[in-house]
Write a protein that holds these residues in place. Structure first.
Motif, short mmCIF file in Angstrom:
data_model
loop_
_atom_site.label_atom_id
_atom_site.label_comp_id
_atom_site.label_asym_id
_atom_site.label_seq_id
_atom_site.Cartn_x
_atom_site.Cartn_y
_atom_site.Cartn_z
N GLN A 36 46.70 41.98 44.64
CA GLN A 36 46.94 41.17 43.45
C GLN A 36 48.07 40.17 43.63
O GLN A 36 48.17 39.22 42.87
N PHE A 41 43.59 37.68 40.02
CA PHE A 41 42.42 38.31 39.39
C PHE A 41 42.08 39.66 40.01
O PHE A 41 41.32 40.43 39.46
N THR A 44 42.57 42.94 37.95
CA THR A 44 41.56 43.46 37.02
C THR A 44 40.75 44.58 37.67
O THR A 44 40.10 45.35 36.97
N GLU A 46 40.52 48.02 39.34
CA GLU A 46 41.27 49.25 39.59
C GLU A 46 40.78 49.83 40.90
O GLU A 46 39.60 49.82 41.19
#
Length: 189
Positions: A36, A41, A44, A46
């Motif tokens: 990240q 993005f 977002t 996991e």
């Protein structure tokens, strides 16, 4: 024969596994090597490692599917090539058979023509022999007629000489009759 629309779809579907494999490989690499901090993005998602493993498994499945598709395509291509070769060979065999039959027919025709010529020659020879035989018969008949005519002339001459001698018994007629008798004795019949 396949329709053009169907060919287009088959071509598209045959490209799909390898394209999907490339996209999955890129996604696996993207999830493995970036986080990240590099791309916001990615926050977002996991557990990017789990998703990377899942995409790796999906890539393996797609690689197996790609292998199967390629295997099938090559087998079909090999079968098609073999079928074409067999068909080509069968056409060659048929052409060879047709040519052999044509040669055989031509040979039979030549043989039949030769037999006809031979029969015609035999007929001509028989006709020539018949003409020759007829000529010999005519010649024998002509010779026989000539001999009979000669005998008749000789008999007539003898009868005439006998009658002359009986009518006029002189030395000349007697000599002619003796000469005729000598001729008959010398030459016979």
């Amino acid at each position: 024969m396949e329709s053009p629309q169907r060919k287009i779809w088959l071509n598209f579907l045959s490209l799909l596994p390898s394209t999907l494999l490339s996209v999955l490989t890129i996604a696996v690499a993207f999830l493995r090597f970036y986080d990240q901090q590099d791309f916001t993005f990615l926050a977002t998602i996991e557990q990017p490692r789990v998703w990377s493993n899942r995409l790796t498994l999906a890539a393996l499945v797609v690689a197996l599917v790609t292998f199967g598709v390629e295997w099938d395509r090559r087998n079909r291509e090999t079968a098609r090539t073999e079928n074409e070769r067999v068909e080509r060979r069968q056409r060659e065999i048929q052409r060879d058979r047709a040519a052999a039959e044509e040669r055989e027919r031509a040979n039979r025709e030549r043989n039949r023509a030769a037999e006809e010529r031979e029969r015609a020659n035999q007929e001509r020879n028989r006709a020539a022999e018949e003409r020759e035989r007829a000529n010999r018969e005519r010649n024998r008949a002509a010779e026989e007629r000539e001999r009979a005519a000669r005998r008749a002339r000789i008999q007539n001459r003898g009868a005439i000489l006998q009658i002359r001698y009986q009518i006029e018994p002189n030395e000349a007629n007697g000599q002619a009759l003796r000469n005729f008798l000598a001729f008959l004795q010398e030459y016979g019949d």
